[in-house]
Scaffold this active site. Structure first.
Site, PDB file in Angstrom:
ATOM      1  N   HIS A  54      34.570  41.675  45.094  1.00  0.00           N
ATOM      2  CA  HIS A  54      33.795  42.704  44.379  1.00  0.00           C
ATOM      3  C   HIS A  54      32.306  42.338  44.321  1.00  0.00           C
ATOM      4  CE1 HIS A  54      37.418  44.846  42.979  1.00  0.00           C
ATOM      5  NE2 HIS A  54      37.937  43.637  42.860  1.00  0.00           N
ATOM      6  N   ASN A 127      40.975  49.410  39.916  1.00  0.00           N
ATOM      7  CA  ASN A 127      40.534  49.845  41.238  1.00  0.00           C
ATOM      8  C   ASN A 127      40.624  51.356  41.345  1.00  0.00           C
ATOM      9  OD1 ASN A 127      39.932  47.310  42.444  1.00  0.00           O
ATOM     10  ND2 ASN A 127      42.088  46.955  42.902  1.00  0.00           N
ATOM     11  N   TYR A 341      39.812  35.786  35.857  1.00  0.00           N
ATOM     12  CA  TYR A 341      38.555  36.518  35.733  1.00  0.00           C
ATOM     13  C   TYR A 341      37.574  35.818  34.796  1.00  0.00           C
ATOM     14  CZ  TYR A 341      39.452  40.608  38.593  1.00  0.00           C
ATOM     15  OH  TYR A 341      39.635  41.437  39.661  1.00  0.00           O
TER      16      TYR A 341
END
EC number: 1.11.1.6
Length: 487
Positions: A54, A127, A341
């Site tokens: 990303h 997404n 993350y």
């Protein structure tokens, strides 16, 4: 237009920003010229490490407005009243390419939404597809390496991609989505967004339901043809970024209808018994006929960032950020992301990245986290440890009123390969495409597949055949048209 006087980062006025201090008019430079040193030092450090995935992204601020009451499912305060507004930030992205890559490439698109609620930040990091290539996070680094560059040639490799996909039939549903027309959306405004994973909601009596989040574009779905996407990659590699920024600047604020699919644990157990599909498997959807959409609200983007680096590049979202009234699920991919993350942001942006304005919650923060780089609040004179409560807190379950989560069976490694149904839903998706879209799918797949070995092609064709015989036949015909006879 007049500019304010130049200063150092410490606020000290700079006498001359055009000439370095030197020993004589032509002599060597002086180490004491701190402005020169600071300017070059900061320039050398302007780039924080780009995201591994990303990396190419765009962002904007907006509002989420509640339009339908779901308080029976969740006690989260942002859903407490119809008409209630919550500030949001949304980062769009491509997944596999580098920061300087084109944002029209065939790739899933990240759709990561932050809600700045009065109970803390809720991050829904998803997404533009309702499924993904994998069902277990342990495969994620291997998969992403296949989407990056060959370690010898430093080139993208169709062989790496399809070698992985052909040996991982669980990827077929997402591969079908990726190589359909929706693999090249026309900018960010004309695509749906999905939480993708299964999450949970908890109401004020401690009841849990499981949900999937959907953001349906009110601008209508628009996709680029493969040829147009390739042309734009060369002519305007920032096409999606430009489209989003300019639309908001013109006052054409993009909007998405926010909805959920809802199911109790018992309903999901019955559905799994009937279909054989694990409801927490990220490679599967919940069919709308079984779990219809229920509207929650509307998301609108209406403000561009003032500074890209500060507000988009340094935005650090994590699916682990949920507020009271929300929770997770046994989805193995989600469970891995809950760790990965936040850990990535600690490395990429820094230990105290949550102090940055785009990441800071809009509510008071109290904890015992101290020190580290850029600790510019650091708790002041407050106690830096939490007072022990010898009598206990009385909290049960998972905290914030969430009930305990039942687990099944002994701990161990469980391998679903060869027993899971990885083909039916991919076939269902193929069959809802019209003839023109199916032909686009065949042609889009034949391009990279024509570059790989016969062995890999045959493995991948076997997956297409199991999804639908017409799927496999169509790809064979498209490959033959490119000079690869694989009958």
């Amino acid at each position: 237009m007049s500019q304010p006087p130049i200063t150092t980062a410490s606020g000290i006025p700079v006498a001359d920003n055009q000439n370095s201090a030197s020993a004589g008019s032509r002599g060597p430079l002086l180490l004491q010229d701190f402005h020169l040193i600071e300017k070059l030092q900061h320039f050398n450090r302007e780039r924080i490490p780009e995201r591994v995935v990303h990396a190419k992204g765009s962002g904007a601020y907006g509002t989420f407005t509640v339009t339908h009451d779901i308080s029976k499912f969740s006690k989260a305060k942002l859903f407490s009243a119809i008409g209630k507004e919550t500030e949001t930030f949304l980062r769009f992205s491509t997944v596999g390419g580098e920061k300087g890559s084109a944002d029209t490439e065939r790739d899933p698109r990240g759709f990561a939404v932050r809600f700045y609620t009065e109970e803390g930040n809720w991050d829904l990091v998803g997404n533009n597809t309702p499924v993904f290539f994998l069902k277990d996070g342990i495969k994620f680094p291997d998969f992403i390496h296949t989407q990056k560059r060959d370690p010898q040639t430093n080139l993208k490799s169709a062989t790496m991609m399809f070698d992985f996909w052909s040996k991982a039939p669980e990827s077929l549903h997402q591969v079908t989505t990726l190589f359909s027309s929706r693999g090249t959306p026309d900018g960010y405004r004309h695509m749906h967004g999905f939480g993708s994973h299964t999450y949970s909601l908890i109401n004020d009596t401690g009841e849990r339901v499981y949900v999937k989040w959907h953001f349906l574009t009110q601008q209508g779905i628009k996709n680029l043809t493969a040829a147009e996407a390739s042309r734009l990659a060369g002519a305007d590699p920032d096409y999606a970024q430009r489209d989003l920024f300019n639309a908001i600047a013109r006052g054409e604020f993009p909007r998405w209808t926010v909805s959920i699919q809802v199911a109790t644990e018992a309903e999901l157990a019955a559905w799994e018994q009937r279909t054989g599909w694990n409801p927490f498997d990220l490679t599967k959807v919940w069919p709308h006929a079984d779990f219809p959409l229920q509207q929650v609200g509307v998301l609108e983007l209406n403000r561009n960032p003032v500074n890209y680096h500060a507000e988009v590049e340094q935005a650090a979202l994590s699916p682990s950020n949920v507020v009271p009234g929300m929770g997770y699920s046994p989805d193995k991919m989600l469970q891995a992301r809950l760790f990965a993350y936040h850990d990535a942001q600690l490395y990429r942006v820094g230990t105290n990245h949550q102090y940055l304005p785009v990441n800071a919650p809009r509510c008071p923060v109290h904890n015992q986290q101290r020190d580290g780089a850029m600790a510019f609040t650091n708790g002041g004179a407050e106690q830096n440890y939490h007072t022990v409560q010898a009598g206990g807190t009385g909290v049960t379950g998972l905290g914030n009123g969430e009930p305990a989560l039942a687990v099944n069976g002994p701990a161990g490694l469980y391998d679903p390969r060869g027993t899971d149904d990885d083909f039916t839903q991919a076939g269902n998706l193929f069959r809802v495409l019209d003839a023109a879209e199916q032909q686009n799918l065949f042609d889009n797949l034949a391009g990279p597949l024509s570059q790989v070995s016969d062995e890999i092609i045959q493995r991948q064709l076997g997956h297409f055949d199991k999804a639908d015989k017409a799927y496999g036949a169509g790809v064979r015909a498209a490959l033959k048209a490119r000079g690869r006879n694989v009958d």
